[in-house]
Structure formats: structure tokens, C-alpha cells
Design an enzyme around this catalytic site. Structure first.
Site, PDB file in Angstrom:
ATOM      1  NE  ARG A 233     -20.281 -63.105 -30.202  1.00  0.00           N
ATOM      2  CZ  ARG A 233     -19.804 -61.895 -30.458  1.00  0.00           C
ATOM      3  NH1 ARG A 233     -19.127 -61.232 -29.527  1.00  0.00           N
ATOM      4  NH2 ARG A 233     -20.030 -61.311 -31.621  1.00  0.00           N
ATOM      5  CG  HIS A 281     -21.438 -57.354 -26.370  1.00  0.00           C
ATOM      6  ND1 HIS A 281     -21.976 -58.540 -26.818  1.00  0.00           N
ATOM      7  CD2 HIS A 281     -20.403 -57.099 -27.214  1.00  0.00           C
ATOM      8  CE1 HIS A 281     -21.303 -58.963 -27.877  1.00  0.00           C
ATOM      9  NE2 HIS A 281     -20.334 -58.090 -28.134  1.00  0.00           N
TER      10      HIS A 281
HETATM   11  P1  NDP Z   1     -10.503 -64.061 -35.676  1.00  0.00           P
HETATM   12  O1  NDP Z   1     -11.350 -64.978 -36.480  1.00  0.00           O
HETATM   13  O2  NDP Z   1      -9.551 -63.144 -36.366  1.00  0.00           O
HETATM   14  O3  NDP Z   1      -9.627 -64.925 -34.651  1.00  0.00           O
HETATM   15  C1  NDP Z   1     -10.127 -66.020 -33.985  1.00  0.00           C
HETATM   16  C2  NDP Z   1      -8.993 -66.695 -33.245  1.00  0.00           C
HETATM   17  O4  NDP Z   1      -9.522 -67.794 -32.501  1.00  0.00           O
HETATM   18  C3  NDP Z   1      -7.939 -67.282 -34.198  1.00  0.00           C
HETATM   19  O5  NDP Z   1      -6.654 -67.173 -33.637  1.00  0.00           O
HETATM   20  C4  NDP Z   1      -8.360 -68.744 -34.286  1.00  0.00           C
HETATM   21  O6  NDP Z   1      -7.324 -69.654 -34.599  1.00  0.00           O
HETATM   22  C5  NDP Z   1      -8.812 -68.982 -32.866  1.00  0.00           C
HETATM   23  N1  NDP Z   1      -9.693 -70.156 -32.814  1.00  0.00           N
HETATM   24  C6  NDP Z   1     -10.887 -70.354 -33.406  1.00  0.00           C
HETATM   25  N2  NDP Z   1     -11.361 -71.586 -33.147  1.00  0.00           N
HETATM   26  C7  NDP Z   1     -10.425 -72.182 -32.369  1.00  0.00           C
HETATM   27  C8  NDP Z   1     -10.312 -73.454 -31.782  1.00  0.00           C
HETATM   28  N3  NDP Z   1     -11.267 -74.395 -31.949  1.00  0.00           N
HETATM   29  N4  NDP Z   1      -9.210 -73.745 -31.064  1.00  0.00           N
HETATM   30  C9  NDP Z   1      -8.239 -72.809 -30.909  1.00  0.00           C
HETATM   31  N5  NDP Z   1      -8.277 -71.570 -31.422  1.00  0.00           N
HETATM   32  C10 NDP Z   1      -9.361 -71.272 -32.154  1.00  0.00           C
HETATM   33  O7  NDP Z   1     -11.502 -63.260 -34.732  1.00  0.00           O
HETATM   34  P2  NDP Z   1     -11.289 -61.808 -34.055  1.00  0.00           P
HETATM   35  O8  NDP Z   1      -9.964 -61.795 -33.377  1.00  0.00           O
HETATM   36  O9  NDP Z   1     -11.599 -60.732 -35.022  1.00  0.00           O
HETATM   37  O10 NDP Z   1     -12.472 -61.817 -32.991  1.00  0.00           O
HETATM   38  C11 NDP Z   1     -12.527 -62.812 -31.985  1.00  0.00           C
HETATM   39  C12 NDP Z   1     -13.895 -62.788 -31.337  1.00  0.00           C
HETATM   40  O11 NDP Z   1     -14.018 -61.648 -30.505  1.00  0.00           O
HETATM   41  C13 NDP Z   1     -15.075 -62.646 -32.298  1.00  0.00           C
HETATM   42  O12 NDP Z   1     -15.400 -63.899 -32.871  1.00  0.00           O
HETATM   43  C14 NDP Z   1     -16.164 -62.138 -31.395  1.00  0.00           C
HETATM   44  O13 NDP Z   1     -16.867 -63.234 -30.856  1.00  0.00           O
HETATM   45  C15 NDP Z   1     -15.407 -61.408 -30.288  1.00  0.00           C
HETATM   46  N6  NDP Z   1     -15.655 -59.967 -30.281  1.00  0.00           N
HETATM   47  C16 NDP Z   1     -16.160 -59.410 -29.144  1.00  0.00           C
HETATM   48  C17 NDP Z   1     -16.371 -58.052 -29.063  1.00  0.00           C
HETATM   49  C18 NDP Z   1     -16.856 -57.428 -27.811  1.00  0.00           C
HETATM   50  O14 NDP Z   1     -17.182 -56.258 -27.789  1.00  0.00           O
HETATM   51  N7  NDP Z   1     -16.901 -58.147 -26.716  1.00  0.00           N
HETATM   52  C19 NDP Z   1     -16.102 -57.168 -30.219  1.00  0.00           C
HETATM   53  C20 NDP Z   1     -15.561 -57.864 -31.347  1.00  0.00           C
HETATM   54  C21 NDP Z   1     -15.351 -59.211 -31.378  1.00  0.00           C
HETATM   55  P3  NDP Z   1      -6.535 -69.542 -35.997  1.00  0.00           P
HETATM   56  O15 NDP Z   1      -5.650 -68.319 -35.842  1.00  0.00           O
HETATM   57  O16 NDP Z   1      -5.750 -70.796 -36.083  1.00  0.00           O
HETATM   58  O17 NDP Z   1      -7.571 -69.371 -37.072  1.00  0.00           O
END
Ligand code: NDP
Length: 318
Positions: A233, A281
Site C-alpha cells: 500500500r 495498482h
Molecule cells: P496477510 O494479512 O496474509 O499478510 C500480512 C503480512 O504482514 C503478515 O506476514 C503480517 O505478519 C505482516 N504484518 C502486518 N502488520 C505488521 C507489522 N506491524 N509488523 C510486521 N509485520 C506485519 O496479507 P496478504 O499477504 O494477503 O496481503 C498483503 C497486502 O498486499 C494487502 O494487505 C494489500 O494491502 C496488498 N495487496 C496489494 C495488491 C496489489 O495489486 N498491489 C493486491 C493484493 C494485496 P504476521 O504474519 O505476523 O501476521
């Protein structure tokens, strides 16, 4: 005795209705799931709806008439916009995890990592003679690639990049294990993950804890001339710090798919910066065929009394 089929209301964007109606019906047929599907919320009885399939930019923003929902099924993986809506408390919000979205992200991340790894911009489409120097790129095994975010998307991208031979490091909030990947977590882990990385991939969600996480301090830890790829994001990055690092030459390139404001305003310096690649995007999208199978699978779980998968924890923001 009559068995009631669940009522599913589609609150995606109107132009998505045709594809989703076809694909949801096909997926329900494959799964043997009976359901009453209403594709236009204006034609639904909200008080009878069991499931609401939601695009945060779609037609439903008032949830008060939806009094008996079993779940809200978000069409997007990112949930910060859904969480900004006045969602009914206590109803599970389920985020999108589906094969098409995952495979698309794998391709995007792999492609852009390989572009920077091989310095392809130096050779592709050049019109002037380059110095005939044998400056071959390092091997993947000599290159540290770091992913911030090891979730549904980051974890699988990390795994593929490790399979391609890179020294892959990943960072998450809680401890994770990904085969072939050096996993870090928490505040101390971030420093170890960033230090000396020559390619940094962002696949974090946007939460109060992650906004601005890639600022001057994080960027200063990367290898000289590193590349940043942001598919998470826009607000994860401090734009001014990024531009300053690029202009100093500390950072070699930024490939950006997501922005604070989308569409990226025409006057934004990212559009014209020689070391920034803007993609609109499109790193990955939810694809109706595979997404419909994921949605039907979640509804089937709900109807069978099983817990939903990928439920958002609202207080942590993802
Ligand atoms: P998930 O919720 O499966 O994974 C999120 C990851 O981020 C997890 O490993 C989580 O840690 C980590 N995380 C969250 N908060 C923190 C923090 N404060 N400190 C450290 N690590 C953190 O999400 P997805 O993998 O499915 O998607 C990730 C993002 O990709 C989405 O939220 C979206 O914004 C973006 N996206 C973008 C797209 C595009 O076209 N550009 C398409 C689809 C998604 P933990 O494993 O410990 O929970």
C-alpha cells in the site's frame, strides 16, 4: 422439512456483476452448494441476507439493514478501506485469499525482482552503444532480497524467490517459518531484515503500525543502489524520503504499484522521475473465476458450522 439455502448479496461494483454471477453460480454448482444469489443490493431484502460480498467502493455503505449476516466477504486482500466503513460489530470480516490473486502477485514480484537483479533497464531498448564491459550481475545467491510481510502473498513470493536462489529474508509481526527464507519479526527483526538488502519488496497491509515504515531510517539500511518494490500500500512509504534517497543516488530504483492517492495525480514527481517505475495498482487483482471458488468455499464453511478462513482481526487492522 425444507432446508433454507443461504442468501448471498453481491455488493461489488455494478460492472463486476455479470462475471461474478456466472462464476459464483458455476462455483456453487461445482461445490454442490445451494444458495440464493442477489446480484444487485437494491433488489435484496437486507434483513434476509446471510452473506454480503463486499467491494468497499461498491454500492453498500450502510450496513444497518443487514441484521442477520453470518459474514462479510471482502473482494480485496487489503482491508483498510473496508475497516473504514461502519461495519456491523461482531460480524466476521473475511479478506480475499484466492489462487488468481496469489499467482498474479508471484509473477509481478518475480518479474520486477529479476529486472532489478539483472539490471535489465541498462540493456532493454537502449539506443546508444554501451561501453563493452564485462560487468555481469552478481549471482542470485550473492543478492539479499528482503520481503516485508510474510502473509498469504509475501510468504509465497519469498518462497519462490528462495527457490530462484536468492538470499531471501522476510519480516512479519509474529514469528513465521518459510522454507529457505531467513525469517525475522518484531522491531529488532526489521533492522536485520533491512540491513544490506539490495532488493526490498513491500507486501505489508496498511495499518497504523505500518504507515511510513519505509522512511529515511529504513532506506539508509539498504545496500547502496538498492531497489524498492512496493506492491503493498502507498502509505507504507514516506514519499519524500524515497525521492530524496533516489536523488542522492543511495537508492537505485523504485517500482511502485500503490500510492497514497490513486490514481496517482498527474503532477506527482513519481511520474517523471527517471528512477521510478509506476504501475497502476495492477500487481495483482482478484479474478472472478478463482475468487468465486474461494467465496463459495467460505460460504460452505459457514453453512457447515466451520470457522471462516482469513478472518480480519479488526483491532490489529488486518
Ligand atoms: P496477510 O494479512 O496474509 O499478510 C500480512 C503480512 O504482514 C503478515 O506476514 C503480517 O505478519 C505482516 N504484518 C502486518 N502488520 C505488521 C507489522 N506491524 N509488523 C510486521 N509485520 C506485519 O496479507 P496478504 O499477504 O494477503 O496481503 C498483503 C497486502 O498486499 C494487502 O494487505 C494489500 O494491502 C496488498 N495487496 C496489494 C495488491 C496489489 O495489486 N498491489 C493486491 C493484493 C494485496 P504476521 O504474519 O505476523 O501476521
Amino acid at each position: 422439512m425444507t432446508t433454507q439455502t443461504p442468501v448471498v448479496v453481491f455488493a461489488g461494483r455494478p460492472e463486476q456483476r455479470e462475471a461474478y454471477e456466472r462464476d459464483l453460480r458455476a462455483a456453487a454448482g461445482e461445490a454442490g452448494l445451494g444458495m440464493t444469489l442477489v446480484m444487485d443490493p437494491a433488489e435484496a431484502d437486507p434483513a434476509a441476507a446471510d452473506y454480503l460480498i463486499l467491494a468497499p467502493s461498491g454500492p453498500v455503505t450502510d450496513f444497518t439493514p443487514y441484521t442477520r449476516l453470518k459474514a462479510i466477504l471482502n473482494l480485496w486482500a487489503g482491508v483498510e478501506q473496508a475497516l473504514a466503513l461502519p461495519l456491523p460489530p461482531g460480524v466476521p470480516l473475511v479478506r480475499m485469499v484466492e489462487e488468481g490473486l496469489t499467482l498474479g502477485m508471484l509473477d509481478y514480484v518475480t518479474g520486477h525482482v529479476m529486472r532489478h537483479h539483472l539490471d535489465l533497464d541498462r540493456y532493454v531498448g537502449n539506443t546508444t552503444a554501451l561501453p563493452w564491459e564485462a560487468n555481469a550481475p552478481p549471482l542470485a545467491a550473492e543478492r539479499k532480497v528482503t520481503l516485508l510481510g510474510l502473509g498469504a502473498l509475501g510468504g509465497i513470493c519469498a518462497s519462490r524467490l528462495a527457490g530462484l536462489g536468492f538470499q531471501v529474508h522476510g519480516w512479519s509481526r509474529t514469528a513465521r517459518y518459510v522454507e529457505g527464507v531467513t525469517c525475522h519479526h518484531g522491531a529488532d527483526g526489521l533492522i536485520a531484515a533491512l540491513d544490506g538488502a539490495s532488493i526490498l519488496v513491500l507486501l505489508l497491509p496498511q495499518t497504523p503500525q505500518t504507515v511510513g515504515i519505509v522512511g529515511a531510517s529504513a532506506l539508509s539500511r539498504l545496500a547502496p543502489g538498492a531497489a524498492v518494490i512496493n506492491a503493498g500500500r502507498g502509505p507504507l512509504i514516506d514519499d519524500d524520503a524515497l525521492l530524496a534517497a533516489l536523488d542522492r543516488g543511495d537508492l537505485g530504483h523504485a517500482t511502485l504499484d500503490v500510492f497514497d492517492v490513486e490514481p496517482l495525480p498527474v503532477e506527482h514527481p513519481f511520474w517523471t522521475h527517471p528512477n521510478v517505475t509506476v504501475t497502476p495498482h495492477i500487481a495483482s487483482i482478484t479474478r472472478s473465476g478463482t475468487a468465486s471458488r474461494a467465496l463459495v468455499s467460505q460460504i460452505a464453511r459457514g453453512e457447515a458450522g466451520q470457522p471462516f478462513l482469513h478472518v480480519v482481526e479488526r483491532d490489529r487492522g488486518y
